[in-house]
Write an enzyme that holds these catalytic residues in place. Structure first.
Site, PDB file in Angstrom:
ATOM      1  N   ASN A 175       0.858  -1.188   0.000  1.00 28.04           N
ATOM      2  CA  ASN A 175       0.000   0.000   0.000  1.00 28.04           C
ATOM      3  C   ASN A 175       0.889   1.231   0.000  1.00 28.04           C
ATOM      4  OD1 ASN A 175      -2.920  -0.977   0.384  1.00 28.04           O
ATOM      5  ND2 ASN A 175      -1.699  -2.227   1.797  1.00 28.04           N
ATOM      6  N   GLU A 176       1.150   1.713  -1.193  1.00 26.78           N
ATOM      7  CA  GLU A 176       2.079   2.825  -1.371  1.00 26.78           C
ATOM      8  C   GLU A 176       1.405   4.157  -1.018  1.00 26.78           C
ATOM      9  OE1 GLU A 176       5.017   2.208  -1.678  1.00 26.78           O
ATOM     10  OE2 GLU A 176       5.535   0.746  -3.215  1.00 26.78           O
ATOM     11  N   PRO A 177       2.196   5.255  -0.879  1.00 26.81           N
ATOM     12  CA  PRO A 177       1.616   6.556  -0.589  1.00 26.81           C
ATOM     13  C   PRO A 177       0.427   6.848  -1.507  1.00 26.81           C
ATOM     14  CG  PRO A 177       3.990   6.704  -0.525  1.00 26.81           C
ATOM     15  CD  PRO A 177       3.664   5.303  -0.962  1.00 26.81           C
ATOM     16  N   THR A 194      10.375   1.996  -3.727  1.00 25.67           N
ATOM     17  CA  THR A 194      10.187   0.557  -3.470  1.00 25.67           C
ATOM     18  C   THR A 194      10.918  -0.255  -4.523  1.00 25.67           C
ATOM     19  OG1 THR A 194       8.042   1.001  -2.469  1.00 25.67           O
ATOM     20  CG2 THR A 194       8.411  -1.236  -3.265  1.00 25.67           C
TER      21      THR A 194
END
Ligand code: F6R
Length: 642
Positions: A175-177, A194
């Site tokens: 769950n990235e920014p 990442t």
């Protein structure tokens, strides 16, 4: 008797080094362990207690699992418990957080492979109880798969326990920014950072998939209990932001602040940026040791933008340090700190002959010292202490350099091909031709065969000789140890063995050094520096009874990846502008590591640039504290061997 799940997070009987304190800064329960081993064992114990408790009740235990470097030791411990303590996983159902997309199960970089390699192949979990997002699905089936994954978790009663790591972007799962608080299992585009972090495992960023399937924030939040693991200095900044910062979709892990049963399990490095560790005087009363006092005064100078000798009682009082003033007034504190720093500066890293050495970092005697500089890779010596190396030779010491590993995996195929072709032009041979053919036909994900590794090692040896000759060191004083732990041809290295320690011990025994320099720079992305330092500690332990050891001092350098804090420095070796240039040229000799080195870490600058900036910064900080104004400085900490 109450069980872990019935307790709140704060009741959990972890035995951390620093007890959790509810502070005005921290919004997530966390415990800090001496090292990742201790923390991992504790987490494995919590998981096994939960599995057994559920077994006793005749229930399934639903675990959410993570991959990456963080949980490896937890899995190792669970496997040990299965083997040695009869822990059964027959009632366990697992759901992994994520998988790259596209990704085949058989690919060594897949999380499917990772989980089987580290856990599932070694325990008695039924195959049908294992759930991992499927990265090999055709695009049109992925959405349905994600919905079904989410439903399957719910149908199994939800996650009893979710294990997490954290990425430097603040991702949990992938769950990235930007991820939404209510997100479920879905496809996500990976953040650039990442992908940079994953690049070494994929042998280059171009091979890292751009997408992944990940459980969502809501999927994770619905777990009854969450434990997040954070190990190492590299995680310190994001851990602080997550625990102390505001909840924000830009740091998705901050959503965990809203969960009522979450614990972050950290080692000292990962917890080092938390306010209670970094600036404890801002949190509550402190035990004012010498090192804490030094740290606080350096911090106070930065905060007030004043030099040490200009600090006033009011500065101390206004910044949480009034209890320090109750022991000594600012005048005495300032003078002591100024002298302490002043005495770290020396242009004589091997000791100044015929001089009073009572307040110098090194002994005057013997005037000519036997010295070994240990360099984990063939270039750390000049990157981290090229200026000091040069001075030690110039000042007539008997200097040896020992390259601990061959560094072969960091030479690109293009570079190796160039050398193979030159060699084959001068002396055509079937061996060179076969290396050329191998390199030309190599698939980007495959590992080097022994001949190619040997050529790459030879390139790094030749570059090292170029640098040491440039500094005026005889070839006979240059030692290539090729420690066996490193020789796997992959990023993943073997554990240290006696074979490594024997090689190190033979050299040290032979030279009987008065001074050893070694890399205390533990932030390198593949952990090789740490293993090399462990190897040295192990060797010195073995050699302790030898008479020469009582005169042997160990100095730790940094520089390639990060630098000592000013208050930690025990020897600062100044460099003139000319010496800065000389050091730069010595680093340039390591050509295979220039112009796009294979493993840069998260810093895209070349090594010489990083080293120069760090050395310049150290000097600038000394100047700002009110000490002399040098062009650059290399910094060392003495490690006491008892
Ligand atoms: C892995 C995962 C990621 C990692 C994170 C940290 O399943 O979901 O969130 O936990 O990227 O990775 P490491 O542990 O390798 O530092």
């Amino acid at each position: 008797m109450s069980t872990l799940l019935e307790k709140t997070a704060k009741d959990i009987s972890y035995k951390p080094v620093g007890q959790f304190e509810e502070t005005r800064f921290e919004k997530i329960h966390n415990v800090i362990f001496e090292d990742s081993n201790e923390g991992s064992i504790q987490v494995a114990r919590e998981i096994s207690d939960l599995i057994r408790k559920k077994q006793a009740l005749g229930e399934n235990c639903v675990l959410g699992l993570a991959t990456g470097s963080s949980p490896i030791k937890v899995y190792e411990e669970l496997v040990r418990m299965h083997r040695e303590e009869g822990l059964s996983f027959s009632n366990v159902i697992t759901f992994n957080l994520d998988e790259y997309l596209p990704m085949d199960k058989s690919n060594m970089q897949s999380y499917y492979y990772f989980m089987h390699e580290h856990l599932f192949n070694h325990i008695d979990i039924p195959a049908e109880s294992i759930n991992i997002p499927d990265g090999s699905l055709p695009q049109e089936e992925v959405v349905d798969f994600c919905l079904a994954y989410e439903k399957k978790i719910k149908d199994n009663g939800g996650l009893d326990f979710q294990l997490l790591g954290i990425g430097r972007t603040g991702h949990i799962g992938f769950n990235e920014p930007g991820s939404h608080f209510n997100s479920g299992t879905r496809v996500i585009t990976l953040d650039h950072i990442t992908r940079v972090d994953a690049a070494p495992a994929f042998l280059g960023i171009d091979n890292v998939p751009r997408k992944a399937i990940t459980m969502g924030i809501a999927t994770v939040r619905n777990a009854k209990r969450i434990v997040l693991l954070g190990w190492g200095d590299n995680k310190a900044r994001i851990i602080k932001q997550t625990i102390e910062g505001k909840i924000s979709s830009q740091v998705p892990a901050t959503y965990l602040q809203e969960h009522d049963n979450v614990t972050f399990v950290l080692d000292k490095g990962a917890g080092s940026e938390l306010t209670r560790n970094k600036t404890p005087w801002l949190v509550g009363p402190c035990e004012w040791t010498d090192s804490l006092t030094a740290k606080a005064i350096v911090w106070l100078c930065g905060k007030t933008e004043k030099s040490i000798l200009s600090l006033t009682d009011k500065d101390y009082n206004d910044n949480g340090m009034s209890d320090l003033l109750s022991l000594e007034d600012s005048y005495d504190l300032n003078i002591k700190m100024f002298n302490k720093l002043q005495h770290t500066i020396t242009g004589w890293p091997g000791g100044k002959p015929n001089a009073d050495d009572t307040s110098r970092p090194e002994r005057a005697e013997p005037a000519k010292k036997r010295i070994i500089i240990f360099s984990p890779h063939p270039d750390d010596d000049v990157i981290s202490m090229g200026g000091t190396f040069d001075r030690l030779i110039e000042q007539g010491h008997d200097v040896h350099v020992a390259y601990q590993t061959s560094g072969n995996i960091a030479v690109s195929d293009t570079e190796a091909l160039k050398f193979a072709e030159i060699s084959n032009t001068i002396t055509p041979s079937t061996e060179s031709q076969s290396i050329i053919d191998t390199l030309l036909n190599k698939d980007e994900n495959s590992f080097d065969v022994a001949e190619v590794r040997s050529l790459k090692g030879a390139i790094r040896r030749a570059e090292s000789y170029a640098a040491t000759r440039y500094l005026g060191l005889e070839d006979s004083h240059v030692h290539f140890l090729n420690l066996p732990f490193y020789e796997t041809g992959t990023i993943k290295k073997n554990n240290l063995s006696n074979a490594d320690i024997d090689i190190m011990a033979d050299l040290i025994n032979d030279i009987k050094p008065h001074q050893i320099y070694a890399a205390g720079d533990l932030a390198d992305p593949h952990g090789t520096h740490k293993v090399c330092l462990d190897a040295l500690f192990e060797t010195l332990k073995r050699l302790k009874p030898e008479p020469f050891m009582k005169d042997c001092w160990l100095w730790l350098y940094r520089g390639a990846w990060h630098e000592w804090d000013i208050n930690e420095i025990e020897m600062a070796v100044p460099m003139s502008p000319d010496q800065v240039l000389k050091k730069r040229y010595a680093i340039f000799c390591h050509q295979s590591q220039k112009d796009g080195a294979m493993f840069q870490g998260d810093d895209s600058r070349e090594f010489w640039m990083r080293a120069e900036e760090r050395n310049r910064n150290t000097a600038a900080k000394y100047k700002a504290l009110g000490l002399a104004d040098y062009a650059a400085m290399e910094a060392f900490v003495r490690y006491k061997l008892d």
